[in-house]
Scaffold this motif. Structure first.
Motif, mmCIF file in Angstrom:
data_model
loop_
_atom_site.group_PDB
_atom_site.id
_atom_site.type_symbol
_atom_site.label_atom_id
_atom_site.label_comp_id
_atom_site.label_asym_id
_atom_site.label_seq_id
_atom_site.Cartn_x
_atom_site.Cartn_y
_atom_site.Cartn_z
ATOM 1 N N ASN A 69 88.840 23.909 -19.530
ATOM 2 C CA ASN A 69 88.938 22.446 -19.466
ATOM 3 C C ASN A 69 90.366 21.924 -19.416
ATOM 4 O OD1 ASN A 69 86.100 22.100 -19.551
ATOM 5 N ND2 ASN A 69 86.138 22.364 -21.781
ATOM 6 N N LYS A 70 91.307 22.818 -19.204
ATOM 7 C CA LYS A 70 92.706 22.432 -19.012
ATOM 8 C C LYS A 70 93.187 22.958 -17.659
ATOM 9 C CE LYS A 70 95.646 20.861 -21.336
ATOM 10 N NZ LYS A 70 96.281 19.505 -21.344
ATOM 11 N N ASP A 71 93.158 24.281 -17.519
ATOM 12 C CA ASP A 71 93.522 24.910 -16.251
ATOM 13 C C ASP A 71 92.288 24.992 -15.349
ATOM 14 O OD1 ASP A 71 96.162 25.415 -17.206
ATOM 15 O OD2 ASP A 71 95.412 27.192 -18.269
ATOM 16 N N HIS A 72 92.516 25.464 -14.129
ATOM 17 C CA HIS A 72 91.423 25.654 -13.174
ATOM 18 C C HIS A 72 91.486 27.080 -12.653
ATOM 19 C CE1 HIS A 72 90.152 21.385 -12.751
ATOM 20 N NE2 HIS A 72 91.379 21.187 -13.207
ATOM 21 N N LEU A 73 90.343 27.759 -12.689
ATOM 22 C CA LEU A 73 90.272 29.160 -12.288
ATOM 23 C C LEU A 73 89.300 29.314 -11.121
ATOM 24 C CD1 LEU A 73 90.782 32.210 -12.695
ATOM 25 C CD2 LEU A 73 89.015 32.176 -14.476
ATOM 26 N N PHE A 74 89.779 29.970 -10.057
ATOM 27 C CA PHE A 74 88.958 30.260 -8.892
ATOM 28 C C PHE A 74 88.839 31.785 -8.769
ATOM 29 C CE2 PHE A 74 90.521 26.028 -8.161
ATOM 30 C CZ PHE A 74 89.516 25.378 -7.464
ATOM 31 N N PRO A 75 87.826 32.366 -9.384
ATOM 32 C CA PRO A 75 87.672 33.824 -9.347
ATOM 33 C C PRO A 75 87.021 34.281 -8.047
ATOM 34 C CG PRO A 75 85.914 32.873 -10.631
ATOM 35 C CD PRO A 75 86.771 31.718 -10.184
ATOM 36 N N TYR A 76 87.082 35.589 -7.790
ATOM 37 C CA TYR A 76 86.343 36.117 -6.642
ATOM 38 C C TYR A 76 85.247 37.050 -7.137
ATOM 39 C CZ TYR A 76 88.724 40.798 -6.130
ATOM 40 O OH TYR A 76 89.192 42.087 -6.274
ATOM 41 N N TYR A 77 84.515 37.632 -6.203
ATOM 42 C CA TYR A 77 83.276 38.339 -6.550
ATOM 43 C C TYR A 77 83.482 39.602 -7.376
ATOM 44 C CZ TYR A 77 84.859 40.738 -2.332
ATOM 45 O OH TYR A 77 85.636 41.387 -1.407
ATOM 46 N N ARG A 78 84.709 40.097 -7.501
ATOM 47 C CA ARG A 78 84.949 41.281 -8.323
ATOM 48 C C ARG A 78 85.467 40.905 -9.712
ATOM 49 N NH1 ARG A 78 84.846 46.018 -6.084
ATOM 50 N NH2 ARG A 78 85.518 45.248 -4.053
ATOM 51 N N ASP A 79 85.487 39.631 -10.042
ATOM 52 C CA ASP A 79 86.155 39.161 -11.254
ATOM 53 C C ASP A 79 85.236 39.100 -12.472
ATOM 54 O OD1 ASP A 79 88.976 38.712 -11.137
ATOM 55 O OD2 ASP A 79 88.636 37.153 -9.646
ATOM 56 N N LEU A 80 84.363 40.067 -12.658
ATOM 57 C CA LEU A 80 83.509 40.078 -13.847
ATOM 58 C C LEU A 80 84.346 40.101 -15.116
ATOM 59 C CD1 LEU A 80 80.289 42.152 -14.435
ATOM 60 C CD2 LEU A 80 82.035 42.047 -16.183
ATOM 61 N N GLN A 81 85.306 41.028 -15.182
ATOM 62 C CA GLN A 81 86.135 41.141 -16.391
ATOM 63 C C GLN A 81 86.978 39.885 -16.598
ATOM 64 O OE1 GLN A 81 86.591 43.947 -18.938
ATOM 65 N NE2 GLN A 81 87.109 41.920 -19.688
ATOM 66 N N THR A 82 87.432 39.280 -15.518
ATOM 67 C CA THR A 82 88.186 38.030 -15.619
ATOM 68 C C THR A 82 87.356 36.965 -16.329
ATOM 69 O OG1 THR A 82 89.431 38.475 -13.591
ATOM 70 C CG2 THR A 82 89.276 36.179 -14.287
ATOM 71 N N CYS A 83 86.111 36.818 -15.897
ATOM 72 C CA CYS A 83 85.269 35.758 -16.460
ATOM 73 C C CYS A 83 84.840 36.062 -17.888
ATOM 74 C CB CYS A 83 84.073 35.532 -15.546
ATOM 75 S SG CYS A 83 84.561 34.809 -13.943
ATOM 76 N N VAL A 84 84.630 37.339 -18.206
ATOM 77 C CA VAL A 84 84.354 37.715 -19.590
ATOM 78 C C VAL A 84 85.567 37.401 -20.460
ATOM 79 C CG1 VAL A 84 83.978 39.676 -21.141
ATOM 80 C CG2 VAL A 84 82.592 39.432 -19.068
ATOM 81 N N SER A 85 86.735 37.737 -19.971
ATOM 82 C CA SER A 85 87.961 37.451 -20.715
ATOM 83 C C SER A 85 88.167 35.955 -20.886
ATOM 84 C CB SER A 85 89.171 38.069 -19.992
ATOM 85 O OG SER A 85 90.364 37.764 -20.663
ATOM 86 N N ALA A 86 87.745 35.178 -19.890
ATOM 87 C CA ALA A 86 87.904 33.718 -19.960
ATOM 88 C C ALA A 86 86.891 33.067 -20.874
ATOM 89 C CB ALA A 86 87.800 33.121 -18.560
ATOM 90 N N GLY A 87 85.854 33.819 -21.297
ATOM 91 C CA GLY A 87 84.925 33.267 -22.273
ATOM 92 C C GLY A 87 83.461 33.325 -21.941
ATOM 93 N N LEU A 88 83.089 33.773 -20.725
ATOM 94 C CA LEU A 88 81.670 33.897 -20.425
ATOM 95 C C LEU A 88 81.034 34.942 -21.333
ATOM 96 C CD1 LEU A 88 82.293 32.187 -17.869
ATOM 97 C CD2 LEU A 88 80.671 33.646 -16.651
ATOM 98 N N THR A 89 79.843 34.643 -21.812
ATOM 99 C CA THR A 89 79.142 35.558 -22.705
ATOM 100 C C THR A 89 78.383 36.611 -21.902
ATOM 101 O OG1 THR A 89 77.134 34.228 -22.735
ATOM 102 C CG2 THR A 89 78.833 33.689 -24.370
ATOM 103 N N ALA A 90 77.969 37.671 -22.608
ATOM 104 C CA ALA A 90 77.149 38.696 -21.964
ATOM 105 C C ALA A 90 75.877 38.083 -21.394
ATOM 106 C CB ALA A 90 76.807 39.790 -22.968
ATOM 107 N N GLU A 91 75.333 37.149 -22.121
ATOM 108 C CA GLU A 91 74.124 36.458 -21.690
ATOM 109 C C GLU A 91 74.362 35.718 -20.374
ATOM 110 O OE1 GLU A 91 71.400 33.117 -23.870
ATOM 111 O OE2 GLU A 91 72.507 34.517 -25.135
#
Length: 683
Positions: A69-91
């Motif tokens: 909610n401060k920065d903006h992140l545009f991940p690509y299709y291999r960025d699973l670890q990126t999104c987990v690190s950014a806070g997405l849960t396993a669920e």
């Protein structure tokens, strides 16, 4: 521009709590990454999976420097670890992987392994590799425009996607406009099976950009957590402080195949496969924690057991979660249209002096810019000194509203569209108007971004609506020839998620433009350039005139035959109808469709009921032109009212020639309309 990266993080300097948190995130990401193929084997889902293993260091770092909610992140299709690190849960990761309705990226509407959380500014990117760099640049422009100096945009991609032309357009734009965007290249040496030496002459693709002004380039070891953390921290801080772009080139390895549909053993030998496993970032990080006594085996095992339990619980919730319903396919196709309630029929009393169509457009643009300060306009050649576009539609706008709101774009149509997509994400109140190309014929380079933008609202399950009006000067009758005389609505109306309008008169041009700008969602506004200054298109225009979408206008009442038309050919049809009436051939009704998508089926059917004969006239080619859709609508919904076949008039199935003799032979005109009407009346 390169400089040394400060050492902030290391195995010795970083506090233990942080080190163990990172291990939890890394192990969680890897566990989910390795579990993903099992869902496909069990026919549960995750039919597309691009493994992140080998990219762990740089992806952990991207997620850690990103602030929701401060920065903006545009991940690509291999960025699973990126999104987990950014806070997405396993669920949340599993919901996405097995395409459940609860998927926060878009409710299972997008391909698996495309992780996002728009509510946090983790943007939903498409499968079109690297195209989100343009969206990142557009968002960077928004941050600069609204003076968000404590925020950055991070765009992540593989090194091979940098071969795409729009990536160069994005980085050129960020460099030229000096925008706080961090472009991360995750270099694993392959684009699917294509080795990077087949992509570019430089061994490190970031070197292709070393001549770009205002751009800093940082190289790091993407397999190493600490080098990646230092590089990303430095990049983000520098982008914020200097308000300029950065490239982070991270050297990685791809431990697995490109995806679950790729057999990497067909192009990688055993030595290479053994080599990449030796450089596993997760295994290296674990060894460092133990070697430097920053964690014990028991502590790491405790984290691993906790992750296993976390994933097991998420798996159960994922399987139990509902799928999207079949009925939901119709939800969120396009944003809500402005109701245009002041003039619900899109007609008005013709009081006052007529004004030209070009004047109506110019005055409406200015009025809407005064009405909403979050309205912006850019395109090619639209604002330099006293010139306001090649046809002067935007004349005087930069002088009144300033260079921040009205400005020239590079001659790069994909850049124009892509940055509109990105910038309009910043706030719902924002309205972006772009001159998509100087002539509609030149819009084809922007089609990749146009198509991308048409399905943003649907793909995100209504979380992002691209509130964009695309202006295109269209059509012939100016002696323009190829790339200056075609009209392309036949192609553009095949896409859900966009409105397409095509006025014939000054009042409709003003009313439809006002409605388009005020609406949510994207509208293509086709401007018949031959009518810009034509007296026959001039009408009085009320200051507040609005035309609703999907509402045709009966320009001439009749009882013997209906002509359905729009754009330049509306005037030929009116001329033909008047001439035929005077010659005693009957009374022809002329319906100006003006809104093609959505289409006013009710008015079409009612007119056919009245006249029993239908002629469709448009400037585009007859074969595969939009008239075919109108004809199909009549056949489907009003066939039993017809007394004759449906007939169509349009251009020949050729390009539009430059020589005036060729142009006249190709394009429809009044005489061709008269001939068709007589044939149909005599049937």
């Amino acid at each position: 521009m390169k400089s040394n990266v400060k050492t902030i993080y290391s195995i010795k300097k970083t506090d233990k709590e942080t080190l163990l948190k990172w291990y939890h995130l890394l192990f969680l990401g890897r566990t989910l990454d390795e579990r993903a193929p099992n869902y496909l084997k069990q026919a549960i889902g995750w039919s597309y999976h691009a493994p992140a293993a080998g990219h762990d260091g740089i992806q952990l770092a991207i997620g850690q420097v990103f602030r929701k909610n401060k920065d903006h992140l545009f991940p690509y299709y291999r960025d699973l670890q990126t999104c987990v690190s950014a806070g997405l849960t396993a669920e949340e990761v599993i919901y996405n992987g097995i395409s459940k309705d609860a998927d926060v990226a878009g409710g299972g509407r997008h391909m698996s392994n495309h992780f996002a959380k728009p509510a946090w500014n983790i943007h939903n990117s498409s499968s079109c590799t690297g195209n989100h760099t343009l969206h990142a640049t557009g968002m960077g422009r928004a941050l600069k425009t609204y003076k968000e100096k404590d925020a950055v945009v991070i765009s992540s991609q593989g090194e091979s996607s940098v071969s795409e032309g729009y990536v160069y357009e994005a980085i050129n734009g960020a460099s030229n406009e000096q925008l706080p965007v961090v472009f991360v290249f995750q270099d694993n040496g392959y684009g699917i099976s294509v080795p990077k030496e087949d992509q570019t002459a430089n061994r490190k693709v970031a070197r292709n950009f070393e001549g770009f002004k205002h751009l800093r380039i940082i190289y790091c070891n993407g397999k190493d957590v600490f080098d990646s953390m230092n590089a990303m921290t430095e990049a983000v801080e520098w982008a914020k402080k200097e308000q300029k772009p950065v490239i982070v080139h991270a050297n990685c390895v791809r431990i697995g195949s490109h995806s679950n549909s790729d057999r990497h053993e067909l192009y990688r030998d055993e030595n290479e496969l053994s080599y990449v496993k030796e450089y596993d970032p997760l295994a290296k990080y674990r060894r460092l924690l133990l070697r430097y006594e920053r964690a014990t085996e028991e502590e790491l095992k405790e984290i691993e057991d906790a992750v296993a339990a976390e994933v097991k619980d998420a798996h159960k919730k994922g399987l139990a979660a509902p799928h999207p319903t079949p009925e939901s396919v119709h939800d969120f196709v396009i944003g809500e249209a402005y109701p245009a309630s002041k003039y619900p029929e899109g007609v008005h009393e013709h009081n006052g002096e007529p004004i030209k169509l070009i004047t109506a457009l110019n005055e409406t643009l200015k009025a809407e810019f005064r009405n909403n300060p979050d309205t912006y306009l850019w395109g090619q050649d639209i604002a330099n000194k006293d010139k306001g576009g090649i046809f002067n539609v935007s004349k005087g706008m930069q002088q009144e509203f300033g260079k921040t709101r009205v400005f020239n774009a590079p001659i790069a149509e994909d850049f124009i569209m892509g940055t509109a997509n990105g910038m309009s994400r910043y706030k719902k109140e924002m309205r972006v108007v772009v001159e998509g190309a100087e002539f509609a014929d030149y819009f084809w380079p922007a089609m990749e971004q146009f198509v991308e933008t048409t399905h943003e609202y649907w793909r995100t399950k209504g979380q992002y609506s691209p509130n964009i009006t695309v202006r295109l000067a269209s059509g012939g009758y100016i002696g323009g020839g190829l790339y200056h005389s075609q009209t392309i609505e036949g192609a553009l109306t095949t896409f859900p998620g966009v409105r397409v309008v095509y006025p014939s008169f000054a009042d409709d041009a003003a009313g439809l433009l006002r409605t388009a700008i005020r609406s949510e969602g994207m509208t293509v506004f086709m401007e018949p350039k031959a009518l810009y200054n034509a007296p026959k298109a001039a009408t009085p225009v009320p200051d507040d005139f609005e035309v609703p979408f999907g509402k045709a206008r009966i320009r001439r009442e009749g009882k013997d035959l209906t002509i359905f038309t729009y754009g330049n050919t509306t005037h030929f049809c009116l001329e033909a109808a008047e001439k035929l009436s005077k010659e005693g051939f009957g009374e022809v009704e002329v319906v100006d469709l003006r809104s093609l998508l959505p289409l006013d089926e009710e008015t079409i059917i009612n007119s056919v009921k009245k006249t029993s004969k239908a002629l469709i006239v448009h400037e585009d080619k007859v074969f595969a032109g939009f008239g075919g859709e109108v004809a199909a609508t009549i056949s489907d919904l009003a066939f039993h009212y017809l007394d004759a076949p449906i007939k169509r008039v349009g251009s020949t199935f050729t390009p539009v020639g430059f020589n005036r003799t060729l142009e006249a032979a190709i394009l429809p005109n009044t005489d061709k309309v008269i001939k068709a009407v007589k044939e149909l009346l005599e049937f």
